[in-house]
Structures are given as C-alpha cells and as structure tokens.
Design an enzyme around this catalytic site. Structure first.
Site, PDB file in Angstrom:
ATOM      1  N   ASP A  61      -2.089   0.802  17.342  1.00 44.15           N
ATOM      2  CA  ASP A  61      -3.063   1.827  17.708  1.00 44.15           C
ATOM      3  C   ASP A  61      -2.200   3.064  17.902  1.00 44.15           C
ATOM      4  O   ASP A  61      -1.433   3.142  18.875  1.00 44.15           O
ATOM      5  CB  ASP A  61      -3.797   1.478  19.001  1.00 44.15           C
ATOM      6  CG  ASP A  61      -4.893   2.490  19.291  1.00 44.15           C
ATOM      7  OD1 ASP A  61      -4.613   3.703  19.176  1.00 44.15           O
ATOM      8  OD2 ASP A  61      -6.014   2.094  19.621  1.00 44.15           O
ATOM      9  N   HIS A  62      -2.285   4.017  16.977  1.00 35.02           N
ATOM     10  CA  HIS A  62      -1.268   5.076  16.992  1.00 35.02           C
ATOM     11  C   HIS A  62      -1.359   5.941  18.250  1.00 35.02           C
ATOM     12  O   HIS A  62      -0.402   6.622  18.595  1.00 35.02           O
ATOM     13  CB  HIS A  62      -1.319   5.913  15.713  1.00 35.02           C
ATOM     14  CG  HIS A  62      -2.491   6.812  15.611  1.00 35.02           C
ATOM     15  ND1 HIS A  62      -3.684   6.420  15.076  1.00 35.02           N
ATOM     16  CD2 HIS A  62      -2.667   8.101  15.986  1.00 35.02           C
ATOM     17  CE1 HIS A  62      -4.535   7.425  15.131  1.00 35.02           C
ATOM     18  NE2 HIS A  62      -3.949   8.454  15.669  1.00 35.02           N
ATOM     19  N   ASP A 110       0.232  -6.937  -7.338  1.00 39.04           N
ATOM     20  CA  ASP A 110      -1.193  -6.980  -7.001  1.00 39.04           C
ATOM     21  C   ASP A 110      -1.315  -8.151  -6.041  1.00 39.04           C
ATOM     22  O   ASP A 110      -1.137  -9.305  -6.437  1.00 39.04           O
ATOM     23  CB  ASP A 110      -2.040  -7.201  -8.262  1.00 39.04           C
ATOM     24  CG  ASP A 110      -3.522  -7.239  -7.905  1.00 39.04           C
ATOM     25  OD1 ASP A 110      -3.846  -7.486  -6.720  1.00 39.04           O
ATOM     26  OD2 ASP A 110      -4.355  -7.026  -8.796  1.00 39.04           O
ATOM     27  N   HIS A 150      -8.974   3.351  20.333  1.00 40.61           N
ATOM     28  CA  HIS A 150      -8.164   4.403  20.959  1.00 40.61           C
ATOM     29  C   HIS A 150      -8.583   4.687  22.411  1.00 40.61           C
ATOM     30  O   HIS A 150      -7.748   4.712  23.320  1.00 40.61           O
ATOM     31  CB  HIS A 150      -8.268   5.708  20.169  1.00 40.61           C
ATOM     32  CG  HIS A 150      -7.935   5.562  18.720  1.00 40.61           C
ATOM     33  ND1 HIS A 150      -6.851   4.851  18.279  1.00 40.61           N
ATOM     34  CD2 HIS A 150      -8.545   6.030  17.602  1.00 40.61           C
ATOM     35  CE1 HIS A 150      -6.810   4.903  16.947  1.00 40.61           C
ATOM     36  NE2 HIS A 150      -7.830   5.599  16.521  1.00 40.61           N
ATOM     37  N   GLY A 208       0.840  -1.209   0.000  1.00 43.23           N
ATOM     38  CA  GLY A 208       0.000   0.000   0.000  1.00 43.23           C
ATOM     39  C   GLY A 208       0.865   1.245   0.000  1.00 43.23           C
ATOM     40  O   GLY A 208       0.480   2.302   0.510  1.00 43.23           O
ATOM     41  N   GLY A 228      -0.399   4.645  -1.082  1.00 44.01           N
ATOM     42  CA  GLY A 228      -1.624   5.132  -0.439  1.00 44.01           C
ATOM     43  C   GLY A 228      -1.382   6.301   0.506  1.00 44.01           C
ATOM     44  O   GLY A 228      -0.243   6.720   0.763  1.00 44.01           O
ATOM     45  N   ASP A 229      -2.474   6.793   1.031  1.00 42.40           N
ATOM     46  CA  ASP A 229      -2.455   7.980   1.886  1.00 42.40           C
ATOM     47  C   ASP A 229      -1.621   7.772   3.156  1.00 42.40           C
ATOM     48  O   ASP A 229      -0.788   8.610   3.505  1.00 42.40           O
ATOM     49  CB  ASP A 229      -3.917   8.317   2.248  1.00 42.40           C
ATOM     50  CG  ASP A 229      -4.006   9.460   3.228  1.00 42.40           C
ATOM     51  OD1 ASP A 229      -3.658  10.586   2.837  1.00 42.40           O
ATOM     52  OD2 ASP A 229      -4.403   9.226   4.388  1.00 42.40           O
ATOM     53  N   LEU A 230      -1.844   6.657   3.838  1.00 41.12           N
ATOM     54  CA  LEU A 230      -1.145   6.442   5.112  1.00 41.12           C
ATOM     55  C   LEU A 230       0.368   6.367   4.910  1.00 41.12           C
ATOM     56  O   LEU A 230       1.141   6.956   5.669  1.00 41.12           O
ATOM     57  CB  LEU A 230      -1.658   5.153   5.780  1.00 41.12           C
ATOM     58  CG  LEU A 230      -1.084   4.839   7.141  1.00 41.12           C
ATOM     59  CD1 LEU A 230      -1.503   5.878   8.181  1.00 41.12           C
ATOM     60  CD2 LEU A 230      -1.517   3.446   7.613  1.00 41.12           C
ATOM     61  N   ALA A 231       0.780   5.654   3.856  1.00 39.96           N
ATOM     62  CA  ALA A 231       2.213   5.513   3.585  1.00 39.96           C
ATOM     63  C   ALA A 231       2.831   6.870   3.267  1.00 39.96           C
ATOM     64  O   ALA A 231       3.892   7.229   3.793  1.00 39.96           O
ATOM     65  CB  ALA A 231       2.424   4.544   2.429  1.00 39.96           C
TER      66      ALA A 231
HETATM   67  P1  NAP Z   1      -5.447   4.188   0.352  1.00 39.27           P
HETATM   68  O1  NAP Z   1      -4.975   5.591   0.243  1.00 39.27           O
HETATM   69  O2  NAP Z   1      -6.731   3.811  -0.292  1.00 39.27           O
HETATM   70  O3  NAP Z   1      -4.293   3.258  -0.231  1.00 39.27           O
HETATM   71  C1  NAP Z   1      -4.483   1.898  -0.466  1.00 39.27           C
HETATM   72  C2  NAP Z   1      -3.174   1.289  -0.950  1.00 39.27           C
HETATM   73  O4  NAP Z   1      -3.426  -0.102  -1.136  1.00 39.27           O
HETATM   74  C3  NAP Z   1      -2.663   1.837  -2.276  1.00 39.27           C
HETATM   75  O5  NAP Z   1      -1.253   1.909  -2.197  1.00 39.27           O
HETATM   76  C4  NAP Z   1      -3.068   0.765  -3.259  1.00 39.27           C
HETATM   77  O6  NAP Z   1      -2.175   0.645  -4.331  1.00 39.27           O
HETATM   78  C5  NAP Z   1      -2.910  -0.462  -2.407  1.00 39.27           C
HETATM   79  N1  NAP Z   1      -3.678  -1.580  -2.933  1.00 39.27           N
HETATM   80  C6  NAP Z   1      -5.011  -1.681  -3.102  1.00 39.27           C
HETATM   81  N2  NAP Z   1      -5.328  -2.863  -3.609  1.00 39.27           N
HETATM   82  C7  NAP Z   1      -4.179  -3.538  -3.801  1.00 39.27           C
HETATM   83  C8  NAP Z   1      -3.846  -4.805  -4.315  1.00 39.27           C
HETATM   84  N3  NAP Z   1      -4.771  -5.663  -4.742  1.00 39.27           N
HETATM   85  N4  NAP Z   1      -2.552  -5.156  -4.325  1.00 39.27           N
HETATM   86  C9  NAP Z   1      -1.592  -4.317  -3.895  1.00 39.27           C
HETATM   87  N5  NAP Z   1      -1.841  -3.108  -3.406  1.00 39.27           N
HETATM   88  C10 NAP Z   1      -3.124  -2.714  -3.359  1.00 39.27           C
HETATM   89  O7  NAP Z   1      -5.569   3.724   1.865  1.00 39.27           O
HETATM   90  P2  NAP Z   1      -4.863   4.373   3.156  1.00 39.27           P
HETATM   91  O8  NAP Z   1      -5.639   5.546   3.608  1.00 39.27           O
HETATM   92  O9  NAP Z   1      -3.415   4.538   2.902  1.00 39.27           O
HETATM   93  O10 NAP Z   1      -5.111   3.262   4.265  1.00 39.27           O
HETATM   94  C11 NAP Z   1      -4.407   2.034   4.292  1.00 39.27           C
HETATM   95  C12 NAP Z   1      -4.837   1.243   5.525  1.00 39.27           C
HETATM   96  O11 NAP Z   1      -4.508   1.950   6.692  1.00 39.27           O
HETATM   97  C13 NAP Z   1      -6.340   0.989   5.605  1.00 39.27           C
HETATM   98  O12 NAP Z   1      -6.524  -0.246   6.231  1.00 39.27           O
HETATM   99  C14 NAP Z   1      -6.823   2.085   6.522  1.00 39.27           C
HETATM  100  O13 NAP Z   1      -8.001   1.716   7.180  1.00 39.27           O
HETATM  101  C15 NAP Z   1      -5.674   2.163   7.483  1.00 39.27           C
HETATM  102  N6  NAP Z   1      -5.556   3.468   8.128  1.00 39.27           N
HETATM  103  C16 NAP Z   1      -5.355   4.588   7.382  1.00 39.27           C
HETATM  104  C17 NAP Z   1      -5.213   5.805   8.014  1.00 39.27           C
HETATM  105  C18 NAP Z   1      -4.953   7.067   7.238  1.00 39.27           C
HETATM  106  O14 NAP Z   1      -4.740   8.090   7.881  1.00 39.27           O
HETATM  107  N7  NAP Z   1      -4.968   7.042   5.912  1.00 39.27           N
HETATM  108  C19 NAP Z   1      -5.276   5.897   9.410  1.00 39.27           C
HETATM  109  C20 NAP Z   1      -5.485   4.725  10.142  1.00 39.27           C
HETATM  110  C21 NAP Z   1      -5.615   3.525   9.490  1.00 39.27           C
HETATM  111  P3  NAP Z   1      -2.464   1.301  -5.791  1.00 39.27           P
HETATM  112  O15 NAP Z   1      -2.558   2.782  -5.538  1.00 39.27           O
HETATM  113  O16 NAP Z   1      -1.278   0.965  -6.585  1.00 39.27           O
HETATM  114  O17 NAP Z   1      -3.749   0.713  -6.273  1.00 39.27           O
END
Ligand code: NAP
Length: 482
Positions: free
Chosen positions: A177-178, A94, A240, A17, A20-23
């Site tokens: 749990d951050h 994937d 939390h 991921g 994605g946003d978190l990364a």
């Molecule tokens: P996001 O922005 O939707 O990113 C999802 C990531 O997953 C993208 O890098 C996407 O890659 C990848 N992905 C999706 N399907 C895939 C597949 N089949 N194979 C490989 N990679 C795949 O989500 P996010 O906000 O970063 O959140 C990620 C997790 O952290 C979630 O479980 C969320 O609940 C948790 N979380 C997030 C936050 C936050 O602040 N964002 C906070 C707490 C918890 P592609 O872009 O290449 O499709």
C-alpha cells in the site's frame, strides 16, 4: 542534510509487467534514484518480464526513455543512466503460457536475494505464483510483491491470499500500500512513539475527533471502466485510508517489527463498529462545464460513488466516544491528503470573551507537501487586552530539514524494504481480509439501498450531506484549500 542510506545485499529483482505504466513511471525510476543514493549494490540486477517480444537492448532503450520522462533532468547524466540500464535485462514471458520461463530460470542466480514484483493485472497473480512454483523459482527465500487491488471483496481477497500462500509463506509476500511508504506516514509513528509529548494525550479523553481526508482534484477520466466497478470505498477507503486510520489509532507496538506493528493494526480493524448507512454519505460529481462522472462510465444509471464520507467508531478503551471522520473523493477543490487530530478544548477557559474555539490540532499532511503542523493558541501580540489567536507550528519537511533533504518517493522505500526483507510497511493477509470484511458490510447496505449518491459540483468540497454529517455532531470539516 542528505538522507542516510542502509546498504542492501545483491539481488535479482524480476518485474512482471515491466513494460507497463507502473513499472515505467514508478518502479524503475525509484530503483534509479536508489542507485543514485548509493543503495544498489554491485551485482544488483533488474530483469524485466512482459509479453512483448523485444531484445534486452530494446528494453533498455525503453527504460532510458522512461527515465527521461519520469526522473527530473537534474538527477540524470548520460553516465548514471547508462550505469543503471546496464543492470537491466529482459525476458519475454507470456505468463499464461510456457514460453520464456526456462530463459528466466537461466538468468537468476542462486546466491542473491530474489524478488518477483507482480506489476500486472491481479487476475494474473495466481497464475504467476503457480508458474514460479512449477519452474522451481519459488525458493523458500524468494519474495513476491503484489499491489492493489487486492481483491474486490472479502471472498476474492481470501481467494487471492489462498493462491499466493499455496506457493509462498506469508513471510515471503509483500502487499504494497504505497501510502505506507510515504515519509509522513512513517513519521506519524515516529511522532507518536518517539516523543513523550503526544502519547499521553492520544486517547478519547483528550482528542475530540480525528479527520482523515484524501481529496483528489482529478476525475475518473480514462479509468471510468475500472473505477465504476470499484468506487471510492473500494479504491481508497478499504486500503489507503484504512491504513492511515490504523496507524493513527493503534496501540504502541512492543517493537518496530513487522508482526508487532501489523498485530496492532489488525486489532484496530477488528475493533471498528459495523458502520451504519446513516453515518455515511456517497457522492457523484456532476458535469459543470466538463463531463460529469456518469459521462465517463458505461452505465448511465451507475450508483458507484466518486466521493464517500464516513463517521467511524472504534470500540476500545482508547477511542470509545471519539469518532473518526473519513472522506475521499474525486473532482474536489484540490489534491490534499491529511490526518487531522483535533484535541478537546481546555476544560475551563480563563479568557471568557475570547475562548479558544478551534482547540489544538495536529495535522499530518501527506500531500501536496509532506509535513506536520501543530495548531496552537497564543496571545495576539500588542496592547489592548488579552486577545487570543491561533498559530501553526509548522514543520513542512522541505523547509524544516533544508533544501538538500530529498523526500524519497514511497516506492523507493518500499522496493528497498522488499530487498532488505523488512515487511513492517506491508500489509499482512489477515489485515487485508479484515478490512474487506468491514467494508463489505457497508457495500451490501448501499447495494440494498434505493438511494442514489448525492451529486456534487466539481471543484468544491463534496456533497452537502457530507457537511451535515459533521454539523449534526457540532463539528465541521477542515477546509480543502483552493
Ligand atoms: P499496464 O500499464 O496495463 O501494464 C500491464 C503489464 O502487464 C504490461 O507490461 C503487460 O505486458 C503485462 N502483461 C499483461 N498480460 C501479460 C501476460 N499474459 N504475460 C506477461 N505480461 C503481461 O498496467 P499498470 O498500470 O502498470 O498496472 C500494473 C498493476 O499495478 C495492476 O495490477 C494495477 O492495478 C496496479 N497498480 C498500478 C498503478 C499505476 O499507477 N499504474 C497504481 C497502483 C496499482 P505487455 O505490454 O508486453 O503486454
């Protein structure tokens, strides 16, 4: 004062991921800052993995952009950013298919710490664990990191734990749990267990009640679809707030070690009385110049709570008779997270006309500015009789520890703890399940109840019934400042 750092061993950290946003917003900027603090050893590598097909160079460019967006300019130079992105590699995988795994295998080294951060939708956690095992990557020393939501209820949390533990031992699983990575939350443990002052008073005999507040000023904008299936109870209380409650209420662990601490937290969850619906208030913010909750979600009759207040009792010797009031909500007056420990009044006041009405309180503030305040009563200076007033003994960390002290983001601490192999600040599977078991019982009661959540004005302190929850006990919530 500059934060002292503990070196870590060389590592390969794979982030699923990675686009994605978190990364981009948290994990990679945190790693960058740890590198700046001298904590990323030579030979540390981060390998991004996501569906998108792109070259290593293109991924490095996107991370450079993420750092520009999420790391303040004063903390970056072209050279430090380059040195960081040079440690980063990328593999297109994937995770639901077979492509990319061999390439990933080829990039991992056998002799360094290996961690897999699953920054993807929870529905992919089981698949990734399975694929890692099939590819021979789930070695006995490797670690896997997952984050909320860790299930939607007890059954789904058990299912998730079963999927993870099929391929990884509990000692290899890091459930984030951050809130536990926040400096103040760790300080709560230091305050309780490194000072002789508080622990003798830390019980029902001396503490009147505890209030835990997590107030947000934002609404569900853009997240309505996800949030409406979750609600404040699942999104905030089960994880939390439960963790904050546990750290406040737990017995002193024998050692500051993962299972000692987690055993004590689990005992607290198991000692929670089942919560009765009369001790709860649900709210939903209405529109008032801006869109209300129901305008952000698909179901116009949704009963999902954007606010919850609870009166919780812990049935053990330490806490019998001392309630813990918990509240969290969206669209409240300001963003505030704190634990307030309200002490009992003096047994007999020798100042009858000006008695100490509020009593002492210890406020542990998580946000906006982390710190600890002790509310004391002193004599109002000057002549004219014995008037009392309350003053805060304030220890806002930024003030108390000097400008140079930089409070690290929770993720900085937690990611490095994964590499160090220290699970103390991560939740164990049985803790998560116990928290769901307690939460599920209330969610079921709400489900059966014909009542709707009470609507409340945005920008305030929540529904009126939440005020009444404390008033009926002769208490009041602390103000949420404007
Ligand atoms: P996001 O922005 O939707 O990113 C999802 C990531 O997953 C993208 O890098 C996407 O890659 C990848 N992905 C999706 N399907 C895939 C597949 N089949 N194979 C490989 N990679 C795949 O989500 P996010 O906000 O970063 O959140 C990620 C997790 O952290 C979630 O479980 C969320 O609940 C948790 N979380 C997030 C936050 C936050 O602040 N964002 C906070 C707490 C918890 P592609 O872009 O290449 O499709």
């Amino acid at each position: 004062m500059v934060a002292r750092t503990i070196p870590v061993d060389p590592f390969d950290l794979v982030i699923f991921g990675a686009t994605g946003d978190l990364a981009r917003r948290k994990i990679l900027p945190s790693l960058y800052r740890r590198r700046q603090a001298g904590q990323m050893p030579e030979g540390a590598r981060v390998i991004g993995a996501a569906r998108s097909k792109m070259t290593r160079t293109a991924y490095q460019k996107s991370i450079r952009e993420a750092l520009e967006e999420f790391v303040p300019e004063a903390e970056r130079t072209a050279a430090t950013v380059k040195a960081f992105v040079d440690c980063i590699d990328y593999v297109a995988v994937d995770v639901t298919g077979d492509g990319g795994w061999q390439e990933l295998c080829g990039k991992l080294r056998p002799d360094v710490v290996r961690a897999f951060y699953l920054s993807v939708a929870p529905s992919l956690f089981g698949t990734i664990a399975e694929k890692l095992a099939e590819s021979g990557l789930a070695t006995p020393d490797s670690r896997i990191v997952v984050e909320k939501p860790l299930g939607h209820d007890l059954a789904s949390a058990q299912e998730l734990n079963a999927k993870l533990t099929r391929h990884f031992d509990e000692q290899q699983i890091y459930r984030i749990d951050h809130y536990l990575g926040k400096e103040t939350v760790q300080n709560l443990m230091a305050l309780r267990f490194a000072n002789a002052l508080f622990e003798p008073l830390w019980n029902a005999q001396h503490i009147d009640h505890v209030q835990i507040t997590v107030a947000e000023s934002i609404g569900v904008e853009g997240r309505g679809g996800y949030y409406d299936k979750s609600g404040a109870m699942r999104d905030m209380v089960q994880n939390h707030i439960m963790q904050l409650l546990c750290l406040t209420a737990m017995e002193p662990p024998a050692r500051f070690e993962p299972d000692s601490v987690r055993d004590e937290k689990l005992k607290v969850i198991r000692a929670l009385d089942p919560i009765h619906v009369d001790d709860t208030v649900r709210g939903q913010y209405r529109g008032n110049g801006s869109a209300g909750y129901l305008e952000h979600v698909e179901n116009p009759d949704s009963k999902t709570e954007s606010y919850v207040a609870l009166k919780v009792q812990i049935s053990n010797w330490r806490w019998a008779g001392t309630p813990f009031y918990l509240r969290t909500g969206k669209k409240l007056r300001s963003r505030l997270s704190e634990i307030a420990v309200i002490f009992k009044e003096v047994p007999h006041s020798i100042f009858p006309e000006v008695s100490n009405r509020k009593g002492n309180a210890l406020i542990i503030r998580l946000q906006p500015d982390e710190g600890i305040t002790l509310r004391m009563t002193i004599k109002d200076p000057g002549p004219g009789g014995m008037r009392l007033r309350e003053v805060p003994l304030d220890m806002t960390f930024a003030d108390a520890l000097g400008d140079e002290f930089d409070i690290p983001d929770a993720y900085e601490r937690l990611v490095m703890d994964v590499i160090r192999g220290n699970q103390t600040l991560f939740m164990r599977g049985d803790e998560v399940e116990a928290a769901w078991a307690w939460t599920d019982a209330l969610l079921a009661e709400w489900q059966d109840s014909p009542d709707r959540p009470q609507s409340y004005d945005p920008g305030g302190s929540g529904p009126d019934d939440a005020l009444a929850l404390l008033h009926r006990d002769g208490r009041r919530w602390r103000d949420i400042p404007g």
